[in-house]
Design a protein around this motif. Sequence first.
Motif, mmCIF file in Angstrom:
data_model
loop_
_atom_site.group_PDB
_atom_site.id
_atom_site.type_symbol
_atom_site.label_atom_id
_atom_site.label_comp_id
_atom_site.label_asym_id
_atom_site.label_seq_id
_atom_site.Cartn_x
_atom_site.Cartn_y
_atom_site.Cartn_z
ATOM 1 N N GLU A 20 0.818 -1.218 0.000
ATOM 2 C CA GLU A 20 0.000 0.000 0.000
ATOM 3 C C GLU A 20 0.854 1.272 0.000
ATOM 4 O OE1 GLU A 20 -2.725 -0.115 3.253
ATOM 5 O OE2 GLU A 20 -3.611 -2.031 2.655
ATOM 6 N N TRP A 26 -2.004 5.478 -4.805
ATOM 7 C CA TRP A 26 -2.809 6.626 -4.398
ATOM 8 C C TRP A 26 -3.104 7.547 -5.571
ATOM 9 C CZ3 TRP A 26 -4.798 5.296 -0.070
ATOM 10 C CH2 TRP A 26 -4.088 4.389 0.728
ATOM 11 N N LYS A 28 -3.601 6.485 -8.717
ATOM 12 C CA LYS A 28 -4.661 5.828 -9.483
ATOM 13 C C LYS A 28 -5.990 5.844 -8.726
ATOM 14 C CE LYS A 28 -1.940 4.587 -12.881
ATOM 15 N NZ LYS A 28 -2.014 5.259 -14.200
ATOM 16 N N LEU A 29 -5.934 5.682 -7.410
ATOM 17 C CA LEU A 29 -7.166 5.705 -6.634
ATOM 18 C C LEU A 29 -7.806 7.095 -6.693
ATOM 19 C CD1 LEU A 29 -8.915 3.826 -4.903
ATOM 20 C CD2 LEU A 29 -7.713 4.690 -2.889
ATOM 21 N N CYS A 30 -6.973 8.139 -6.707
ATOM 22 C CA CYS A 30 -7.485 9.504 -6.862
ATOM 23 C C CYS A 30 -8.206 9.673 -8.195
ATOM 24 C CB CYS A 30 -6.344 10.511 -6.776
ATOM 25 S SG CYS A 30 -5.738 10.810 -5.115
ATOM 26 N N TYR A 33 -11.677 7.978 -7.902
ATOM 27 C CA TYR A 33 -12.619 8.783 -7.119
ATOM 28 C C TYR A 33 -12.986 10.076 -7.858
ATOM 29 C CZ TYR A 33 -13.052 6.080 -2.846
ATOM 30 O OH TYR A 33 -13.395 5.112 -1.936
ATOM 31 N N TYR A 49 -7.380 7.966 4.148
ATOM 32 C CA TYR A 49 -7.577 6.511 4.237
ATOM 33 C C TYR A 49 -6.967 5.970 5.527
ATOM 34 C CZ TYR A 49 -6.996 1.539 3.298
ATOM 35 O OH TYR A 49 -7.001 0.168 3.401
ATOM 36 N N PHE A 75 -14.064 3.171 2.361
ATOM 37 C CA PHE A 75 -14.181 3.620 0.975
ATOM 38 C C PHE A 75 -15.455 4.447 0.764
ATOM 39 C CE2 PHE A 75 -11.380 -0.115 0.614
ATOM 40 C CZ PHE A 75 -10.289 0.518 0.030
ATOM 41 N N ALA A 94 -14.770 0.506 -5.737
ATOM 42 C CA ALA A 94 -13.664 1.325 -5.244
ATOM 43 C C ALA A 94 -12.724 0.486 -4.387
ATOM 44 C CB ALA A 94 -14.202 2.511 -4.449
ATOM 45 N N PHE A 98 -8.811 -0.684 -5.308
ATOM 46 C CA PHE A 98 -7.700 -0.486 -4.381
ATOM 47 C C PHE A 98 -6.952 -1.804 -4.162
ATOM 48 C CE2 PHE A 98 -6.140 -0.667 0.032
ATOM 49 C CZ PHE A 98 -5.279 0.422 0.050
#
Length: 245
Positions: A20, A26, A28-30, A33, A49, A75, A94, A98
């Motif tokens: 992680e 982070w 790609k997760l941004c 979202y 998170y 999430f 989501a 992750f």
Amino acid sequence: MYKNYVFDFYGTLADIRTDEKKQEVWEKLCLFYGYYGAVYTPEEMKKNYNRMTECKAESLYSHEAYPEIQIETVFRELFETKGVQADDVLVLHAGQFFRVLTTEYIRLYEGVERMLKQLQEQGKKIYLLSNAQRIFTEYELHMLGIAQYFDGILISSDYGVKKPDRRFFEILLEKYQLNPGECIMIGNDGETDIAGASRVGMDTCYIHSNISPEKDEKVNATYVQSEMDIGKVCRMLGIQGEKER
């Protein structure tokens, strides 16, 4: 042989490595979202998170010795913090996105499916008792092709409690009306799997795998396998197929 075989998952049946800490996770997760109107910077996303995860765990520690959160609540809250109301499907996706981003690999140890098939053919009952998150583990069991071998699957995120808490073991015993004297717990952690199962009267089989805790130098188990070798475990427990005897 035993009537009931209870397995841990990660480090016992499946080898997994997650990370992680990678900046790419982070970033790609941004992006994900952001598609739905919840705009974060990578630093903000990671900070939120971690804070949310820690706060939820700390709130449970006030009345649980070994609490387990439901990670999907984190999430969901990441959306809500930015004023976005996400439905259950979006929250699921989501969380699983992750998981994909953080998973470097996941695979069965050699011989696992053959062992489970042999147990099933011999009429044994097979259960999974895992400290894990359902939104990850349920899907990984199917992806790896072994979900169909289990007569019962208990995942800690469903119950708010995890191994080595004896209550998690007792939930399994009560739900399926199992006699602990007819059960064996197979796991790779001397405390969560082995000591926990022993407290409720189960026999135990400890396998030292590549992701076993370093502290597991001397484990008080009914059977001890010092290396990850499913073939040796099967021979030790007497669960070989007819052709192997």
